[in-house]
Design a protein around this motif. Structure first.
Motif, PDB file in Angstrom:
ATOM      1  N   TYR A  66       0.607  -1.315  -0.050  1.00  0.00           N
ATOM      2  CA  TYR A  66      -0.118  -0.045  -0.080  1.00  0.00           C
ATOM      3  C   TYR A  66       0.684   1.332  -0.083  1.00  0.00           C
ATOM      4  O   TYR A  66       1.666   1.625   0.824  1.00  0.00           O
ATOM      5  CB  TYR A  66      -0.877  -0.232   1.235  1.00  0.00           C
ATOM      6  CG  TYR A  66      -2.044  -1.016   0.984  1.00  0.00           C
ATOM      7  CD1 TYR A  66      -1.842  -2.552   0.945  1.00  0.00           C
ATOM      8  CD2 TYR A  66      -3.127  -0.644   0.882  1.00  0.00           C
ATOM      9  CE1 TYR A  66      -3.043  -3.062   0.908  1.00  0.00           C
ATOM     10  CE2 TYR A  66      -4.299  -1.313   0.572  1.00  0.00           C
ATOM     11  CZ  TYR A  66      -4.264  -2.672   0.706  1.00  0.00           C
ATOM     12  OH  TYR A  66      -5.331  -3.663   0.536  1.00  0.00           O
ATOM     13  N   TYR A  67       0.601   2.271  -0.906  1.00  0.00           N
ATOM     14  CA  TYR A  67       1.419   3.335  -1.116  1.00  0.00           C
ATOM     15  C   TYR A  67       0.602   4.524  -0.931  1.00  0.00           C
ATOM     16  O   TYR A  67      -0.592   4.701  -1.282  1.00  0.00           O
ATOM     17  CB  TYR A  67       2.006   3.500  -2.573  1.00  0.00           C
ATOM     18  CG  TYR A  67       2.861   2.491  -3.122  1.00  0.00           C
ATOM     19  CD1 TYR A  67       2.331   1.217  -3.619  1.00  0.00           C
ATOM     20  CD2 TYR A  67       4.259   2.601  -2.751  1.00  0.00           C
ATOM     21  CE1 TYR A  67       3.234   0.284  -3.783  1.00  0.00           C
ATOM     22  CE2 TYR A  67       5.215   1.474  -3.292  1.00  0.00           C
ATOM     23  CZ  TYR A  67       4.627   0.250  -3.671  1.00  0.00           C
ATOM     24  OH  TYR A  67       5.604  -0.899  -4.155  1.00  0.00           O
ATOM     25  N   CYS A  68       1.251   5.440  -0.028  1.00  0.00           N
ATOM     26  CA  CYS A  68       0.357   6.744   0.083  1.00  0.00           C
ATOM     27  C   CYS A  68       1.069   7.684  -0.966  1.00  0.00           C
ATOM     28  O   CYS A  68       2.304   7.658  -1.515  1.00  0.00           O
ATOM     29  CB  CYS A  68       0.888   7.381   1.508  1.00  0.00           C
ATOM     30  SG  CYS A  68       0.254   8.958   1.879  1.00  0.00           S
ATOM     31  N   ASN A  69      -0.037   8.628  -1.544  1.00  0.00           N
ATOM     32  CA  ASN A  69       0.200   9.627  -2.469  1.00  0.00           C
ATOM     33  C   ASN A  69      -0.448  10.933  -1.890  1.00  0.00           C
ATOM     34  O   ASN A  69      -1.456  11.001  -1.450  1.00  0.00           O
ATOM     35  CB  ASN A  69      -0.533   9.239  -3.739  1.00  0.00           C
ATOM     36  CG  ASN A  69      -0.301  10.513  -4.793  1.00  0.00           C
ATOM     37  OD1 ASN A  69      -1.291  11.291  -4.688  1.00  0.00           O
ATOM     38  ND2 ASN A  69       0.745  10.613  -5.336  1.00  0.00           N
ATOM     39  N   ALA A  70       0.420  12.021  -2.000  1.00  0.00           N
ATOM     40  CA  ALA A  70      -0.045  13.442  -1.774  1.00  0.00           C
ATOM     41  C   ALA A  70       0.498  14.429  -2.757  1.00  0.00           C
ATOM     42  O   ALA A  70       1.577  14.428  -3.193  1.00  0.00           O
ATOM     43  CB  ALA A  70       0.780  13.920  -0.221  1.00  0.00           C
ATOM     44  N   GLY A  71      -0.745  15.275  -2.791  1.00  0.00           N
ATOM     45  CA  GLY A  71      -0.189  15.981  -3.830  1.00  0.00           C
ATOM     46  C   GLY A  71       0.214  17.397  -2.986  1.00  0.00           C
ATOM     47  O   GLY A  71      -0.523  18.180  -2.067  1.00  0.00           O
ATOM     48  N   VAL A  72       1.381  17.894  -3.407  1.00  0.00           N
ATOM     49  CA  VAL A  72       1.803  18.983  -2.193  1.00  0.00           C
ATOM     50  C   VAL A  72       2.579  20.196  -2.888  1.00  0.00           C
ATOM     51  O   VAL A  72       2.924  20.093  -4.173  1.00  0.00           O
ATOM     52  CB  VAL A  72       3.255  18.259  -1.583  1.00  0.00           C
ATOM     53  CG1 VAL A  72       4.052  19.400  -0.692  1.00  0.00           C
ATOM     54  CG2 VAL A  72       2.806  17.081  -0.749  1.00  0.00           C
ATOM     55  N   ARG A  73       2.250  21.113  -2.352  1.00  0.00           N
ATOM     56  CA  ARG A  73       2.914  22.504  -3.069  1.00  0.00           C
ATOM     57  C   ARG A  73       4.170  22.857  -1.936  1.00  0.00           C
ATOM     58  O   ARG A  73       3.722  23.225  -0.835  1.00  0.00           O
ATOM     59  CB  ARG A  73       1.920  23.555  -2.953  1.00  0.00           C
ATOM     60  CG  ARG A  73       2.682  24.905  -3.777  1.00  0.00           C
ATOM     61  CD  ARG A  73       1.503  25.903  -4.045  1.00  0.00           C
ATOM     62  NE  ARG A  73       2.155  26.920  -5.047  1.00  0.00           N
ATOM     63  CZ  ARG A  73       1.593  28.329  -5.308  1.00  0.00           C
ATOM     64  NH1 ARG A  73       0.457  28.644  -4.562  1.00  0.00           N
ATOM     65  NH2 ARG A  73       2.225  29.114  -5.806  1.00  0.00           N
ATOM     66  N   PRO A  74       5.441  22.473  -2.261  1.00  0.00           N
ATOM     67  CA  PRO A  74       6.547  22.833  -1.506  1.00  0.00           C
ATOM     68  C   PRO A  74       6.576  24.269  -0.900  1.00  0.00           C
ATOM     69  O   PRO A  74       7.159  24.556   0.089  1.00  0.00           O
ATOM     70  CB  PRO A  74       7.693  22.348  -1.985  1.00  0.00           C
ATOM     71  CG  PRO A  74       7.199  21.439  -3.144  1.00  0.00           C
ATOM     72  CD  PRO A  74       5.807  22.086  -3.609  1.00  0.00           C
ATOM     73  N   SER A  75       6.510  25.220  -1.858  1.00  0.00           N
ATOM     74  CA  SER A  75       6.755  26.675  -1.708  1.00  0.00           C
ATOM     75  C   SER A  75       5.771  27.388  -2.380  1.00  0.00           C
ATOM     76  O   SER A  75       5.434  26.899  -3.512  1.00  0.00           O
ATOM     77  CB  SER A  75       8.291  26.993  -1.708  1.00  0.00           C
ATOM     78  OG  SER A  75       8.500  27.250  -3.010  1.00  0.00           O
ATOM     79  N   VAL A  76       5.955  28.832  -2.261  1.00  0.00           N
ATOM     80  CA  VAL A  76       5.002  29.689  -3.247  1.00  0.00           C
ATOM     81  C   VAL A  76       5.628  29.778  -4.668  1.00  0.00           C
ATOM     82  O   VAL A  76       5.116  30.239  -5.530  1.00  0.00           O
ATOM     83  CB  VAL A  76       4.833  31.112  -2.473  1.00  0.00           C
ATOM     84  CG1 VAL A  76       4.006  30.991  -1.263  1.00  0.00           C
ATOM     85  CG2 VAL A  76       6.174  31.842  -2.270  1.00  0.00           C
ATOM     86  N   HIS A  77       6.793  29.356  -4.702  1.00  0.00           N
ATOM     87  CA  HIS A  77       7.631  29.493  -5.952  1.00  0.00           C
ATOM     88  C   HIS A  77       7.656  28.077  -6.774  1.00  0.00           C
ATOM     89  O   HIS A  77       7.818  28.030  -7.933  1.00  0.00           O
ATOM     90  CB  HIS A  77       9.237  29.655  -5.637  1.00  0.00           C
ATOM     91  CG  HIS A  77       9.277  30.957  -4.780  1.00  0.00           C
ATOM     92  ND1 HIS A  77       8.916  32.304  -5.293  1.00  0.00           N
ATOM     93  CD2 HIS A  77       9.924  31.167  -3.597  1.00  0.00           C
ATOM     94  CE1 HIS A  77       9.392  33.090  -4.427  1.00  0.00           C
ATOM     95  NE2 HIS A  77       9.633  32.676  -3.295  1.00  0.00           N
TER      96      HIS A  77
END
Length: 121
Positions: A93-104
């Motif tokens: 089982y794998y976890c996936n996340a949509g992430v925005r690391p910084s405003v750039h």
């Protein structure tokens, strides 16, 4: 840098339950969709369940009524409660996340390394 770490896998008998956890950590300003995928031996990776930041959920037909996904937005953590487990639920089982690391940065999909769930008597 972003880290996705899953936990909670293991060996369980048919009909049993397990709870998986996944935490996104590191340089993160926002997390949108989070989800769980699984890959059984010899098969393609498939979506199990996903949840938006607003709490809307989506499930594979094969797990509806048995699995429940939830999340803690403050902790960037997603959970998967798995009940009435069947041998065919055996997979990594794998976890996936949509992430925005910084405003750039743009949104980026991150994956964990996976946790093995084995359903067997």
């Amino acid at each position: 840098q972003v880290h996705i770490v899953e936990s909670g896998g293991g060996l369980v008998q048919p009909g049993g339950s397990l709870r998986l956890s996944c935490k996104a950590s590191g340089t993160i300003i926002s997390v949108r969709n989070m989800g769980w995928y699984r890959q059984a031996p010899g098969k393609q990776r498939e979506l199990v369940a996903s949840i938006t930041s607003g709490g809307s959920t989506n499930y594979a037909d094969s797990v509806k009524g048995r699995f429940a996904i939830s999340r803690d937005n403050a902790q960037n953590t997603v959970y998967l409660q798995m009940n009435s487990l069947k041998p065919e639920d055996t997979a990594v089982y794998y976890c996936n996340a949509g992430v925005r690391p910084s405003v750039h940065d743009s949104w980026v999909d991150y994956w964990g390394k996976g946790t093995l769930v084995t359903v067997s008597s």
